[in-house]
Design a protein around this motif. Structure first.
Motif, PDB file in Angstrom:
ATOM      1  N   ALA A  19     -42.854 -20.680 -17.268  1.00 56.18           N
ATOM      2  CA  ALA A  19     -41.584 -21.151 -16.699  1.00 56.18           C
ATOM      3  C   ALA A  19     -41.177 -22.466 -17.344  1.00 56.18           C
ATOM      4  CB  ALA A  19     -41.707 -21.304 -15.183  1.00 56.18           C
ATOM      5  N   ASP A  20     -42.130 -23.365 -17.548  1.00 54.41           N
ATOM      6  CA  ASP A  20     -41.833 -24.638 -18.216  1.00 54.41           C
ATOM      7  C   ASP A  20     -41.286 -24.386 -19.615  1.00 54.41           C
ATOM      8  OD1 ASP A  20     -42.672 -26.074 -15.998  1.00 54.41           O
ATOM      9  OD2 ASP A  20     -44.663 -26.530 -16.835  1.00 54.41           O
ATOM     10  N   GLU A  21     -41.913 -23.471 -20.327  1.00 52.32           N
ATOM     11  CA  GLU A  21     -41.470 -23.116 -21.683  1.00 52.32           C
ATOM     12  C   GLU A  21     -40.063 -22.522 -21.666  1.00 52.32           C
ATOM     13  OE1 GLU A  21     -42.432 -19.512 -24.807  1.00 52.32           O
ATOM     14  OE2 GLU A  21     -44.097 -20.277 -23.598  1.00 52.32           O
ATOM     15  N   ALA A  22     -39.760 -21.750 -20.612  1.00 55.38           N
ATOM     16  CA  ALA A  22     -38.485 -21.027 -20.542  1.00 55.38           C
ATOM     17  C   ALA A  22     -37.373 -21.834 -19.873  1.00 55.38           C
ATOM     18  CB  ALA A  22     -38.697 -19.726 -19.772  1.00 55.38           C
ATOM     19  N   PHE A  47     -32.146 -14.972 -17.836  1.00 57.98           N
ATOM     20  CA  PHE A  47     -31.989 -14.266 -16.561  1.00 57.98           C
ATOM     21  C   PHE A  47     -31.839 -15.273 -15.424  1.00 57.98           C
ATOM     22  CE2 PHE A  47     -33.978 -12.059 -12.928  1.00 57.98           C
ATOM     23  CZ  PHE A  47     -33.287 -10.859 -12.936  1.00 57.98           C
ATOM     24  N   ASN A  48     -32.724 -16.267 -15.385  1.00 59.35           N
ATOM     25  CA  ASN A  48     -32.655 -17.301 -14.355  1.00 59.35           C
ATOM     26  C   ASN A  48     -31.329 -18.064 -14.430  1.00 59.35           C
ATOM     27  OD1 ASN A  48     -33.965 -19.145 -12.278  1.00 59.35           O
ATOM     28  ND2 ASN A  48     -33.429 -20.564 -13.915  1.00 59.35           N
ATOM     29  N   ASP A  49     -30.916 -18.416 -15.630  1.00 60.05           N
ATOM     30  CA  ASP A  49     -29.658 -19.165 -15.783  1.00 60.05           C
ATOM     31  C   ASP A  49     -28.474 -18.380 -15.242  1.00 60.05           C
ATOM     32  OD1 ASP A  49     -31.067 -21.232 -16.954  1.00 60.05           O
ATOM     33  OD2 ASP A  49     -30.436 -20.760 -19.008  1.00 60.05           O
ATOM     34  N   LEU A  50     -28.421 -17.084 -15.539  1.00 56.76           N
ATOM     35  CA  LEU A  50     -27.324 -16.238 -15.067  1.00 56.76           C
ATOM     36  C   LEU A  50     -27.290 -16.211 -13.540  1.00 56.76           C
ATOM     37  CD1 LEU A  50     -25.072 -14.066 -15.461  1.00 56.76           C
ATOM     38  CD2 LEU A  50     -26.925 -12.371 -15.453  1.00 56.76           C
TER      39      LEU A  50
END
Length: 193
Positions: A19-22, A47-50
């Protein structure tokens, strides 16, 4: 009856590192959906950003958004989506009666014309892949032609329809200790994701 995830869930410590990397918030790595998706960190980040854009910075009324997501969870028989968003919607102050009302929104007296318009649009997309002309006209009327809200409504429907497909296809389980299909354990049928 629980089914094993098709993609092994990352242990929480590995999910948090991914998650830190992404660029995904740490707390998201505690959710089964992200423990699966973070096997592909770059995609998990997008995906999280959307989803986060619509959840936390959206133009669409959050109650309407949650009713739509709950309806999609119900129609697609996606226990994970229904259960997670029961918790999200409840924290946002959406009543349990309204959440249960999405199961049969046409027969529920607690919804007005705006709720009915967005729920009909969600039904259209799940059933036919697109919002019908009649539902579009109703939504356009309800939102006064606000292009931002209309685009976001269609995006919410499409995004959480996709989420349900991902969850069911990957057979992502609920987190340990989380009971499915709140408030009464009633599922739309015998299959869940």
């Amino acid at each position: 009856m629980s089914t094993a995830a098709r993609i092994p869930l990352l242990p929480v410590n590995e999910a948090k590192a991914a998650a830190d990397e992404a660029g995904v918030p740490d707390y998201m790595a505690e959710l089964s959906i992200f423990q699966a998706l973070l096997n592909h960190p770059r995609l998990a980040g997008v995906f999280n950003d959307l989803l986060a854009t619509m959840l936390w910075h959206g133009a669409l009324d959050r109650r309407l958004r949650e009713l739509v997501i709950m309806r999609i969870g119900w129609l697609t028989e996606c226990d994970y989506e229904w259960t997670q968003h029961w918790r999200v919607a409840s924290r946002l102050g959406v009543s349990a009666e309204d959440l249960v009302g999405v199961r049969d929104w046409q027969g529920y007296n607690g919804f007005g014309s705006t709720e009915r318009a967005v729920l009909a649009a969600a039904d259209d997309v799940v059933r036919d892949g697109a919002v019908s002309a009649a539902s579009w006209d109703a939504c356009e009327r309800e939102f006064g032609g606000d292009k931002t809200v209309l685009i976001e409504l269609v995006s919410v429907i499409g995004a959480w329809r996709m989420v349900a497909s991902i969850l069911r296809s990957l057979q992502v389980p609920l987190e340990d200790g989380v009971a499915g299909w709140p408030p009464d354990g009633r599922a739309p049928s015998s299959s869940h994701c």
